[in-house]
Design a protein around this motif. Structure first.
Motif, PDB file in Angstrom:
ATOM      1  N   GLN B  64      65.285  58.645   6.760  1.00  0.00           N
ATOM      2  CA  GLN B  64      65.018  60.096   6.379  1.00  0.00           C
ATOM      3  C   GLN B  64      65.250  60.374   4.935  1.00  0.00           C
ATOM      4  N   THR B  65      66.818  60.225   4.408  1.00  0.00           N
ATOM      5  CA  THR B  65      66.936  60.886   3.295  1.00  0.00           C
ATOM      6  C   THR B  65      66.282  60.054   1.983  1.00  0.00           C
ATOM      7  N   THR B  66      65.998  58.818   2.543  1.00  0.00           N
ATOM      8  CA  THR B  66      65.384  57.897   1.468  1.00  0.00           C
ATOM      9  C   THR B  66      63.913  58.382   0.982  1.00  0.00           C
ATOM     10  N   ARG B  67      63.633  59.226   1.895  1.00  0.00           N
ATOM     11  CA  ARG B  67      62.009  59.891   1.510  1.00  0.00           C
ATOM     12  C   ARG B  67      61.854  61.029   0.625  1.00  0.00           C
ATOM     13  N   ASP B  68      63.213  61.398   0.230  1.00  0.00           N
ATOM     14  CA  ASP B  68      63.374  62.364  -0.730  1.00  0.00           C
ATOM     15  C   ASP B  68      63.233  62.120  -2.082  1.00  0.00           C
ATOM     16  N   HIS B  69      62.254  62.922  -2.653  1.00  0.00           N
ATOM     17  CA  HIS B  69      61.802  62.866  -4.148  1.00  0.00           C
ATOM     18  C   HIS B  69      62.867  63.491  -5.092  1.00  0.00           C
ATOM     19  N   GLN B  78      67.053  74.893  -8.727  1.00  0.00           N
ATOM     20  CA  GLN B  78      65.723  74.237  -8.374  1.00  0.00           C
ATOM     21  C   GLN B  78      65.609  72.976  -7.946  1.00  0.00           C
ATOM     22  N   GLU B  79      66.626  72.399  -8.055  1.00  0.00           N
ATOM     23  CA  GLU B  79      66.709  70.975  -7.304  1.00  0.00           C
ATOM     24  C   GLU B  79      66.896  71.184  -5.879  1.00  0.00           C
ATOM     25  N   TRP B  80      67.598  72.181  -5.732  1.00  0.00           N
ATOM     26  CA  TRP B  80      67.963  72.437  -4.189  1.00  0.00           C
ATOM     27  C   TRP B  80      66.632  73.024  -3.700  1.00  0.00           C
ATOM     28  N   VAL B  81      65.856  74.052  -4.171  1.00  0.00           N
ATOM     29  CA  VAL B  81      64.614  74.522  -3.784  1.00  0.00           C
ATOM     30  C   VAL B  81      63.587  73.315  -3.665  1.00  0.00           C
ATOM     31  N   ASP B  82      63.616  72.327  -4.644  1.00  0.00           N
ATOM     32  CA  ASP B  82      62.645  71.188  -4.731  1.00  0.00           C
ATOM     33  C   ASP B  82      62.711  70.187  -3.224  1.00  0.00           C
ATOM     34  N   THR B  83      64.107  70.347  -2.933  1.00  0.00           N
ATOM     35  CA  THR B  83      64.384  69.237  -1.701  1.00  0.00           C
ATOM     36  C   THR B  83      63.728  69.950  -0.458  1.00  0.00           C
ATOM     37  N   GLY B  84      63.588  71.089  -0.297  1.00  0.00           N
ATOM     38  CA  GLY B  84      63.071  71.739   0.771  1.00  0.00           C
ATOM     39  C   GLY B  84      61.573  71.804   0.736  1.00  0.00           C
ATOM     40  N   MET B  85      61.016  72.015  -0.513  1.00  0.00           N
ATOM     41  CA  MET B  85      59.547  72.312  -0.544  1.00  0.00           C
ATOM     42  C   MET B  85      58.811  70.791  -0.851  1.00  0.00           C
ATOM     43  N   SER B  86      59.544  69.822  -1.269  1.00  0.00           N
ATOM     44  CA  SER B  86      59.040  68.422  -1.341  1.00  0.00           C
ATOM     45  C   SER B  86      58.914  67.946   0.100  1.00  0.00           C
ATOM     46  N   GLU B 122      74.627  67.801   3.999  1.00  0.00           N
ATOM     47  CA  GLU B 122      75.620  67.228   2.870  1.00  0.00           C
ATOM     48  C   GLU B 122      74.932  67.253   1.599  1.00  0.00           C
ATOM     49  N   ARG B 123      73.779  66.984   1.458  1.00  0.00           N
ATOM     50  CA  ARG B 123      72.886  66.883   0.280  1.00  0.00           C
ATOM     51  C   ARG B 123      72.729  68.246  -0.028  1.00  0.00           C
ATOM     52  N   SER B 124      72.378  69.234   1.004  1.00  0.00           N
ATOM     53  CA  SER B 124      72.016  70.669   0.333  1.00  0.00           C
ATOM     54  C   SER B 124      73.471  71.288  -0.216  1.00  0.00           C
ATOM     55  N   THR B 125      74.622  71.111   0.605  1.00  0.00           N
ATOM     56  CA  THR B 125      75.881  71.519   0.226  1.00  0.00           C
ATOM     57  C   THR B 125      76.203  71.146  -1.129  1.00  0.00           C
ATOM     58  N   ALA B 126      76.060  69.866  -1.497  1.00  0.00           N
ATOM     59  CA  ALA B 126      76.355  69.315  -2.830  1.00  0.00           C
ATOM     60  C   ALA B 126      75.386  70.022  -4.054  1.00  0.00           C
ATOM     61  N   PHE B 151      69.599  75.382   6.597  1.00  0.00           N
ATOM     62  CA  PHE B 151      69.128  74.030   7.174  1.00  0.00           C
ATOM     63  C   PHE B 151      68.455  74.545   8.580  1.00  0.00           C
ATOM     64  N   GLY B 152      69.139  75.389   9.287  1.00  0.00           N
ATOM     65  CA  GLY B 152      68.873  75.937  10.431  1.00  0.00           C
ATOM     66  C   GLY B 152      67.435  76.772  10.519  1.00  0.00           C
ATOM     67  N   ALA B 153      67.619  77.506   9.530  1.00  0.00           N
ATOM     68  CA  ALA B 153      66.100  78.461   9.358  1.00  0.00           C
ATOM     69  C   ALA B 153      64.949  77.448   8.936  1.00  0.00           C
ATOM     70  N   TRP B 154      65.036  76.304   7.890  1.00  0.00           N
ATOM     71  CA  TRP B 154      64.224  75.346   7.762  1.00  0.00           C
ATOM     72  C   TRP B 154      63.675  74.753   8.807  1.00  0.00           C
ATOM     73  N   LEU B 155      64.691  74.225   9.728  1.00  0.00           N
ATOM     74  CA  LEU B 155      64.284  73.397  10.922  1.00  0.00           C
ATOM     75  C   LEU B 155      63.518  74.292  11.997  1.00  0.00           C
ATOM     76  N   GLY B 156      63.831  75.695  12.118  1.00  0.00           N
ATOM     77  CA  GLY B 156      62.789  76.468  12.894  1.00  0.00           C
ATOM     78  C   GLY B 156      61.559  76.668  12.307  1.00  0.00           C
ATOM     79  N   THR B 157      61.604  77.054  11.081  1.00  0.00           N
ATOM     80  CA  THR B 157      60.322  77.187  10.159  1.00  0.00           C
ATOM     81  C   THR B 157      59.455  75.940  10.433  1.00  0.00           C
ATOM     82  N   GLN B 158      59.917  74.692  10.424  1.00  0.00           N
ATOM     83  CA  GLN B 158      59.099  73.507  10.658  1.00  0.00           C
ATOM     84  C   GLN B 158      58.553  73.588  11.808  1.00  0.00           C
ATOM     85  N   ALA B 159      59.412  73.922  13.022  1.00  0.00           N
ATOM     86  CA  ALA B 159      59.179  73.711  14.532  1.00  0.00           C
ATOM     87  C   ALA B 159      57.864  74.652  14.632  1.00  0.00           C
TER      88      ALA B 159
END
Lengths: 223, 223
Positions: B64-69, B78-86, B122-126, B151-159
């Motif tokens: 999973q986390t190796t798929r992250d660009h 911006q990097e934090w936003v980019d993780t969720g958007m990519s 963990e990545r998001s927190t860092a 993360f919870g909000a993102w998860l539900g948005t995805q669902a």
């Protein structure tokens, strides 16, 4: 017991038993035999109310929005917050809501029996539209878009809380979610008036129950 | 083909086949027979890499986390936003991410094979902690709390997006989610510098792929 009252009680027992089985096993793995056993009613009694497993799932879904403790509020945004907070308080305690969440999120099953999502989003949109009319929300807020966005976020928060604590931290997490979303929704004037404490849901539920009990009590002072 | 390269390709084919079966049927209903058939490898080759269905699920989760660009950015937010958007851009296109979502949210199964949730949080927190050090976030923001909330909000948005459009509107919905959460997270100065357009994810992925291709190309200018 009058025949009608007995029918209402039987239906109630069947819906609750169905909800407990759906919540535990999901729709596909649930069996009518297990629902019958938990409800403690005859096959004939169950089939009098629901003619299939599908109809039972539909019955549980239809119950969802009746579980909401509505107390009209000013600002309207408080009523919007109260919906999400009182649900968060009830979910750990109410197997019908737990079953509704599982059934509504079942992407195969919902084609058969529907989902409670549209009804929640509709209610949320209506409250946000009222709040907008009263000038409680920021000018760029589109009620339908914000309602869907919040609903998705709420749903995931609920899923995360189920996984991490079997919903025992849900009120806390929903309170954090509101704190992270309200600044983009409420005007500063409305924002400072909102009560979003983690015990808000419990208080709203207590208040609604007291109000219901008051209304159900025999009226003696009126002619 | 060298033996090692062949082993890497076989492993890759098996993980992809396993992901496609898990994404479609979930862990419980998936069978090794179907995974073998889709991978087009021998039973011996599969068992050389993964000795059980559980190990296959673990292999998909680990991917999973190796798929992250990751492309380092300023502001860090911006990097934090980019993780969720990519991720939002990739999910409709990447069966390994789709499988990871389904497996990670499987409350029975995750006891056996784990979940990708902690690694994402963990990545998001860092990233949020780095953003805080640089003064990009509002003073009351606690990185771990905001990371879990988002993360919870993102998860539900995805669902929600999966249910309503099979993820085709996910980038749009995640963009709306950021718009509803960033005002409670970013300082006004950082907020105006952030790019949260719905095509942000696509651009980040393209940029990361170009960067990877550049690095993989033979270097001629250097000594």
């Amino acid at each position: 017991m009058a025949r009608q009252e007995r029918a209402v009680r039987t239906r109630r027992a069947v819906v609750e038993a169905a909800a407990s089985v759906f919540a535990e096993r999901g729709y596909a793995a649930a069996t009518i035999a297990e629902i019958l056993e938990r409800a403690g009613v005859t096959k004939g009694a169950l089939y009098f109310h629901f003619d299939s497993k599908e109809a039972l799932a539909r019955g549980v879904i239809e119950e969802q929005t009746t579980r909401d403790h509505r107390v009209p509020r000013e600002p309207k945004l408080q009523e919007w917050v109260d919906t999400g907070m009182s649900l968060a308080h009830q979910i750990p305690r109410d197997v019908i809501l737990q079953a509704g969440i599982r059934l509504s999120g079942d992407l195969q099953g919902r084609a058969l029996f529907g989902s409670a999502w549209p009804a929640w989003i509709e209610r949320s949109t209506a409250l946000l539209a009222e709040a907008r009319e009263r000038g409680e929300v920021l000018p760029h807020v589109e009620p339908a878009q914000t309602a869907e966005c919040f609903f998705g976020a709420w749903l995931g928060t609920q899923a995360f809380s189920e996984a991490s604590s079997r919903w025992s931290d849900l009120s806390e997490r929903v309170c954090v979610l509101y704190a992270h979303m309200l600044p983009a929704i409420a005007t500063p004037a409305a924002l400072v008036r909102l009560d979003t404490g983690p015990d808000r849901g419990a208080r709203v539920v207590r208040e609604a129950e007291a109000e219901r009990a008051r209304r159900a009590a025999p009226v003696t002072a009126e002619v």
